[in-house]
Design a protein around this motif. Sequence first.
Motif, PDB file in Angstrom:
ATOM      1  N   TRP A  18       0.841  -1.190  -0.272  1.00  0.00           N
ATOM      2  CA  TRP A  18      -0.167  -0.077   0.168  1.00  0.00           C
ATOM      3  C   TRP A  18       0.570   1.125   0.250  1.00  0.00           C
ATOM      4  O   TRP A  18       2.272   1.175   1.012  1.00  0.00           O
ATOM      5  CB  TRP A  18      -0.904   0.474   1.394  1.00  0.00           C
ATOM      6  N   ARG A  32      -1.341   7.974   0.743  1.00  0.00           N
ATOM      7  CA  ARG A  32      -0.633  10.011   0.691  1.00  0.00           C
ATOM      8  C   ARG A  32      -1.839  10.771   1.459  1.00  0.00           C
ATOM      9  O   ARG A  32      -2.584  10.029   1.275  1.00  0.00           O
ATOM     10  CB  ARG A  32      -0.669   9.975  -0.643  1.00  0.00           C
ATOM     11  N   LEU A  67      -4.951   8.949  -0.122  1.00  0.00           N
ATOM     12  CA  LEU A  67      -5.093   8.971  -1.147  1.00  0.00           C
ATOM     13  C   LEU A  67      -4.469   7.293  -1.215  1.00  0.00           C
ATOM     14  O   LEU A  67      -3.765   7.307  -0.522  1.00  0.00           O
ATOM     15  CB  LEU A  67      -4.823   9.707  -1.903  1.00  0.00           C
ATOM     16  N   LYS A 118      -3.201   4.049  -2.991  1.00  0.00           N
ATOM     17  CA  LYS A 118      -2.238   3.200  -4.361  1.00  0.00           C
ATOM     18  C   LYS A 118      -2.323   1.995  -3.452  1.00  0.00           C
ATOM     19  O   LYS A 118      -1.189   2.113  -3.195  1.00  0.00           O
ATOM     20  CB  LYS A 118      -1.460   4.080  -4.720  1.00  0.00           C
ATOM     21  N   LYS A 152       1.135  -0.671  -4.851  1.00  0.00           N
ATOM     22  CA  LYS A 152       1.842  -1.531  -5.955  1.00  0.00           C
ATOM     23  C   LYS A 152       2.245  -2.523  -5.887  1.00  0.00           C
ATOM     24  O   LYS A 152       2.669  -3.222  -4.278  1.00  0.00           O
ATOM     25  CB  LYS A 152       3.376  -0.503  -5.370  1.00  0.00           C
ATOM     26  N   GLU A 200       2.299   1.814  -9.953  1.00  0.00           N
ATOM     27  CA  GLU A 200       1.164   1.754  -9.055  1.00  0.00           C
ATOM     28  C   GLU A 200       0.266   1.904  -9.515  1.00  0.00           C
ATOM     29  O   GLU A 200      -0.026   2.291 -10.934  1.00  0.00           O
ATOM     30  CB  GLU A 200       1.543   3.549  -8.322  1.00  0.00           C
ATOM     31  N   LYS A 201      -0.938   1.800  -8.965  1.00  0.00           N
ATOM     32  CA  LYS A 201      -2.499   1.301  -9.460  1.00  0.00           C
ATOM     33  C   LYS A 201      -3.177   2.294  -8.458  1.00  0.00           C
ATOM     34  O   LYS A 201      -3.259   1.821  -6.975  1.00  0.00           O
ATOM     35  CB  LYS A 201      -2.867  -0.182  -9.996  1.00  0.00           C
ATOM     36  N   ASP A 202      -4.237   2.022  -8.299  1.00  0.00           N
ATOM     37  CA  ASP A 202      -5.655   2.731  -7.940  1.00  0.00           C
ATOM     38  C   ASP A 202      -6.049   1.531  -7.144  1.00  0.00           C
ATOM     39  O   ASP A 202      -6.356  -0.268  -7.195  1.00  0.00           O
ATOM     40  CB  ASP A 202      -6.721   3.008  -8.721  1.00  0.00           C
ATOM     41  N   PHE A 203      -6.442   1.546  -5.543  1.00  0.00           N
ATOM     42  CA  PHE A 203      -6.684   0.615  -4.575  1.00  0.00           C
ATOM     43  C   PHE A 203      -8.135   0.143  -5.409  1.00  0.00           C
ATOM     44  O   PHE A 203      -8.828   0.617  -5.737  1.00  0.00           O
ATOM     45  CB  PHE A 203      -6.360   1.094  -3.113  1.00  0.00           C
ATOM     46  N   SER A 204      -8.350  -1.486  -4.715  1.00  0.00           N
ATOM     47  CA  SER A 204      -9.107  -2.207  -5.467  1.00  0.00           C
ATOM     48  C   SER A 204      -9.555  -3.375  -4.716  1.00  0.00           C
ATOM     49  O   SER A 204      -8.435  -4.153  -4.351  1.00  0.00           O
ATOM     50  CB  SER A 204      -9.177  -2.071  -6.514  1.00  0.00           C
ATOM     51  N   ASP A 219      -8.626  -7.224  -6.341  1.00  0.00           N
ATOM     52  CA  ASP A 219      -7.322  -7.265  -6.640  1.00  0.00           C
ATOM     53  C   ASP A 219      -6.032  -7.182  -5.390  1.00  0.00           C
ATOM     54  O   ASP A 219      -5.496  -8.187  -5.180  1.00  0.00           O
ATOM     55  CB  ASP A 219      -7.060  -5.981  -7.197  1.00  0.00           C
TER      56      ASP A 219
END
Length: 92
Positions: free
Chosen positions: A3, A6, A13, A15, A17, A24-28, A31
């Motif tokens: 994680w 930020r 926020l 994100k 990794k 870096e990707k948006d949190f889901s 996923d």
Amino acid sequence: MKWILRKENDECLIKVKKQEDGEEKDFSYIDMIKDLYENKRIEPAEYDGDFSEKEKESLDELIKDINIHIQSFFESDECIDAEEPLDSNIES
């Protein structure tokens, strides 16, 4: 999965990794569950921004608790797999 947290002006926020690509990707949540199933852990978080020490400690404790529960889940799951199937005593 790691994680990346930020915080700016009280806005947080999240994100993530991924280990394999480092991108870096948006949190889901979906996923995250898939990654927990594959890797069986979350790496310690990276912090960026105005997090207090209390906030960091709380988030670190959350990650630690998730890792403990995931480890426990997979250890109990392996025990179940090693046992005889539940329906083996059913007569045909």
